[in-house]
Design an enzyme around this catalytic site. Structure first.
Site, PDB file in Angstrom:
ATOM      1  N   ARG A 147      -0.949  -2.816  10.753  1.00  0.00           N
ATOM      2  CA  ARG A 147      -1.517  -3.508  11.917  1.00  0.00           C
ATOM      3  C   ARG A 147      -1.887  -4.968  11.621  1.00  0.00           C
ATOM      4  NH1 ARG A 147      -3.176   0.144  15.999  1.00  0.00           N
ATOM      5  NH2 ARG A 147      -3.214   2.276  15.252  1.00  0.00           N
ATOM      6  N   GLY A 163       0.843  -1.202   0.000  1.00  0.00           N
ATOM      7  CA  GLY A 163       0.000   0.000   0.000  1.00  0.00           C
ATOM      8  C   GLY A 163       0.874   1.247   0.000  1.00  0.00           C
ATOM      9  N   HIS A 164       1.887   1.250   0.878  1.00  0.00           N
ATOM     10  CA  HIS A 164       2.821   2.380   0.911  1.00  0.00           C
ATOM     11  C   HIS A 164       3.583   2.470  -0.420  1.00  0.00           C
ATOM     12  CE1 HIS A 164       2.607   1.310   5.355  1.00  0.00           C
ATOM     13  NE2 HIS A 164       2.268   2.581   5.367  1.00  0.00           N
ATOM     14  N   GLU A 219      -6.477   6.114   0.322  1.00  0.00           N
ATOM     15  CA  GLU A 219      -7.939   6.135   0.497  1.00  0.00           C
ATOM     16  C   GLU A 219      -8.359   5.208   1.627  1.00  0.00           C
ATOM     17  OE1 GLU A 219     -10.812   5.088  -2.655  1.00  0.00           O
ATOM     18  OE2 GLU A 219      -9.850   6.717  -3.769  1.00  0.00           O
TER      19      GLU A 219
HETATM   20  P1  AMP Z   1       0.476   4.608   7.860  1.00  0.00           P
HETATM   21  O1  AMP Z   1       1.919   4.174   7.783  1.00  0.00           O
HETATM   22  O2  AMP Z   1      -0.443   3.513   8.268  1.00  0.00           O
HETATM   23  O3  AMP Z   1       0.316   5.876   8.653  1.00  0.00           O
HETATM   24  O4  AMP Z   1       0.047   4.963   6.371  1.00  0.00           O
HETATM   25  C1  AMP Z   1       0.773   5.861   5.597  1.00  0.00           C
HETATM   26  C2  AMP Z   1      -0.029   6.156   4.348  1.00  0.00           C
HETATM   27  O5  AMP Z   1      -0.229   4.950   3.609  1.00  0.00           O
HETATM   28  C3  AMP Z   1      -1.410   6.721   4.662  1.00  0.00           C
HETATM   29  O6  AMP Z   1      -1.699   7.769   3.753  1.00  0.00           O
HETATM   30  C4  AMP Z   1      -2.302   5.527   4.449  1.00  0.00           C
HETATM   31  O7  AMP Z   1      -3.636   5.868   4.079  1.00  0.00           O
HETATM   32  C5  AMP Z   1      -1.604   4.819   3.305  1.00  0.00           C
HETATM   33  N1  AMP Z   1      -1.990   3.404   3.254  1.00  0.00           N
HETATM   34  C6  AMP Z   1      -2.027   2.528   4.278  1.00  0.00           C
HETATM   35  N2  AMP Z   1      -2.495   1.330   3.870  1.00  0.00           N
HETATM   36  C7  AMP Z   1      -2.790   1.458   2.546  1.00  0.00           C
HETATM   37  C8  AMP Z   1      -3.330   0.583   1.546  1.00  0.00           C
HETATM   38  N3  AMP Z   1      -3.671  -0.676   1.815  1.00  0.00           N
HETATM   39  N4  AMP Z   1      -3.492   1.054   0.287  1.00  0.00           N
HETATM   40  C9  AMP Z   1      -3.153   2.341  -0.011  1.00  0.00           C
HETATM   41  N5  AMP Z   1      -2.633   3.217   0.890  1.00  0.00           N
HETATM   42  C10 AMP Z   1      -2.463   2.785   2.147  1.00  0.00           C
END
Ligand code: AMP
Length: 280
Positions: free
Chosen positions: A192, A42-43, A154
């Site tokens: 998570r 995702g990242h 999203e």
């Molecule tokens: P986090 O490290 O969880 O704070 O996420 C960092 C960024 O990655 C945030 O903008 C999230 O929305 C995005 N993100 C997390 N999981 C996904 C995913 N499965 N698909 C797309 N973007 C994601």
């Protein structure tokens, strides 16, 4: 000469604000991907979109203490820094910024951020102070980095919505959303997820599939609120989960009034103590 070129193309790892300023002060078309690490595909999708749309891309890894409304959640949040650095090098990111908590919070007091009543919905209702912490830290990062564009998932739609409004009001920076990347079993990728065992991960997939179907059923159904109620109680029984919210909201303003406009189905639930959120 060859080695110099390799050195120039290498990802720059930055920990100090002074080094950050030195490295990026001439960058005019910087794309910024803020993260809390424990990186996954995702990242990677955000990084790849930033690389396409911007000359250079900066990723930050910062587990922001002020956005955790629960100390234990902050403590147990998955951290994998060495793996993350390798992951980002492979993606050919230009800059990786890993500041300490002191660097971000010692320097300046930013104006206190307060959400208004209409914003205290979904996660804001259940995680007191969470988005205030998110907006504050992104305000600090944006003022340090001055990116042209920020890329967010999203998957955390409410976060994207609040950040876009806040940042675009206060800076010239544009905030873009990127679609949710899911696993084969339809679970949205999330740092998570590593806290779930195999059986619960499978459950999360089955829940996602039921919610994808629910969204289809809600379309053109005037009695959709009853339908949501029914599915909510059957999910609680079938999977032994605690659902914080399961509701539809207008995609453009997050109002509960759908008015025949495009909408999203939002969910937050606890599966064996792990809090998961998603939207469809
Ligand atoms: P986090 O490290 O969880 O704070 O996420 C960092 C960024 O990655 C945030 O903008 C999230 O929305 C995005 N993100 C997390 N999981 C996904 C995913 N499965 N698909 C797309 N973007 C994601």
């Amino acid at each position: 000469m060859f080695y110099l070129l390799i050195l120039l193309l290498q990802m720059k790892l930055i920990r100090q604000i002074a080094d950050l300023n030195k490295a990026i002060n001439k960058e005019k078309e910087l794309g910024f991907v803020p993260t809390m690490g424990s990186l996954h595909k995702g990242h990677a999708s955000l990084v790849n979109i930033s690389k396409k749309k911007c000359k250079k891309t900066l990723v930050s890894i910062f587990v922001n203490p002020t956005q955790f409304n629960n100390k234990n959640d902050f403590k147990t949040y998955p951290r994998n820094l060495n793996k993350d650095i390798k992951f980002l090098k492979k993606l050919k990111v230009d800059y990786l910024y890993i500041p300490s908590v002191d660097q971000i919070y010692n320097n300046k007091q930013s104006n206190k951020i307060i959400l208004n009543k209409s914003q205290r919905i979904l996660c804001a209702k259940f995680r007191k102070g969470h988005f205030e912490g998110v907006l504050d830290v992104l305000n600090r990062f944006t003022s340090l980095i001055r990116p042209k564009k920020i890329f967010m998932g999203e998957k955390d739609f409410q976060q994207f919505f609040l950040v876009r409004n806040f940042i675009e009001k206060n800076y010239k920076t544009k905030v873009f959303s990127c679609k949710t990347i899911r696993d084969m079993n339809q679970v949205a990728l999330s740092s998570r997820n590593s806290l779930l065992n195999k059986q619960n991960y499978k459950k999360a997939g089955m829940i996602a599939i039921q919610l994808i179907n629910l969204k289809k059923l809600i379309k053109n159904n005037a009695k959709y609120k009853n339908l949501i109620k029914k599915i909510k109680s059957s999910l609680i029984k079938e999977f032994n989960i605690n659902i914080e919210y399961l509701e539809c909201r207008n995609q453009f303003n997050l109002s509960a009034n759908l008015n025949n406009k495009p909408f999203k189905l939002f969910v937050a639930y606890y599966l064996n103590g792990v809090r998961l959120i998603d939207n469809f």
